[in-house]
Write an enzyme that holds these catalytic residues in place. Structure first.
Site, PDB file in Angstrom:
ATOM      1  CG  HIS A 252      -1.574   1.350   1.457  1.00 50.41           C
ATOM      2  ND1 HIS A 252      -1.301   2.172   2.534  1.00 50.41           N
ATOM      3  CD2 HIS A 252      -2.485   2.028   0.705  1.00 50.41           C
ATOM      4  CE1 HIS A 252      -2.007   3.269   2.458  1.00 50.41           C
ATOM      5  NE2 HIS A 252      -2.747   3.217   1.363  1.00 50.41           N
ATOM      6  CB  SER A 253       0.862   4.293   0.237  1.00 50.74           C
ATOM      7  OG  SER A 253       1.213   5.639   0.081  1.00 50.74           O
TER       8      SER A 253
END
Length: 282
Positions: A105-106
């Site tokens: 994520h990210s």
């Protein structure tokens, strides 16, 4: 119930949340975003475990985050995360004989994409949530980037610690920043907070807030994107980083779901179903 485990790498003791199973059909290793931690994947891991219980799940606290140790030598260059990840994956490969899926994520997506490109033999499937490939910028920004990065280290080192009167105050602050409700963010804050004689404070290393000294050029980032696994999926919240879909080659599957940058906290079932479909059908 998820369990805790520790990976020992050259510079850190890295903590992880796990769902372990005997003779797993597959292993999913999850990498969180900047200033988050392994608990940001708790809802997604619960869905994955419910839908496919024979998959081994490992959510890592990256260096300086969550329960993992802080840097003894300095700051957190992006490429050092890839080194630490490689050491963790080598340990997993010795324990398990099954396909490996990286879910990031990210910032975790950036780390996962670079690792997958550099070590394709170790990654069977790649899932990027609200992130795609490495961050890049014009080489004309190199000196400005270097100067700002060094100066930011000085600011961070001189900044006094911040204390809070209560845990609830920390939850409210993080919920407002992430545009989430308190229930959605509590487990993440629990793993990133500690109570001291002076009050509550963040557990993560403050040096994580120093700016990067270096970023890839567009040409370098393109090499990474061109080398991503054929089985790869980009997941974007409809109120998140939707612009990332414009830089994806046709080989990348894209799933748009309801939510913002932390859509894996708000829509874990849809993401779980998409990950399992990728693993089973490519």
């Amino acid at each position: 119930m998820l369990s805790e485990r520790t990976f020992e790498v050259s510079d850190y003791l890295l903590s992880a949340l796990c769902h372990e199973t005997q003779s797993p059909s597959s292993c999913i290793l999850l990498l969180h975003g900047w200033l988050d931690n392994a608990a940001s994947f708790t809802p997604l891991m619960e869905e994955l475990r419910s839908q496919h219980p024979d998959i081994q799940l490992i959510a890592l606290d990256l260096p300086g985050h969550g329960y993992s140790s802080h840097s003894r030598s300095g700051y957190y260059p992006f490429h050092d995360y890839i080194d630490s990840l490689h050491q963790v994956i080598n340990q997993i490969k010795k324990e398990l004989d099954c396909p490996l899926t990286l879910v990031g994520h990210s910032m975790g997506a950036l780390v996962a994409s670079c690792y997958s490109a550099a070590f394709p033999e170790n990654v069977d499937h790649l899932v990027q949530i609200e992130g795609y490939g490495p961050i890049y910028e014009s080489p004309q920004n190199s000196l400005d980037r270097l100067r700002k990065g060094v100066l930011s280290r000085q600011r961070v080192s001189k900044k006094p610690p911040r204390f809070f009167e209560s845990f609830d105050e920390m939850v409210a602050l993080r919920a407002k920043r992430y545009v989430l409700n308190a229930n959605e963010i509590t487990s993440l804050v629990e793993r990133d907070s500690e109570q001291t004689e002076h009050g509550w404070r963040w557990r993560h290393d403050k040096k994580l807030k120093a700016e990067s000294l270096y970023r890839m050029t567009e040409a370098q980032a393109k090499q990474v994107i061109d080398a991503l696994p054929k089985s790869n999926l980009l997941i974007l919240g409809d109120a998140g980083f939707t612009h990332l879909s414009s830089i994806c080659p046709p080989t990348t599957q894209i799933l748009h779901i309801k939510g913002g940058h932390h859509c894996h906290l708000t829509c874990p079932r849809s993401i779980s179903e998409a990950i399992i479909a990728l693993i089973l059908f490519g």
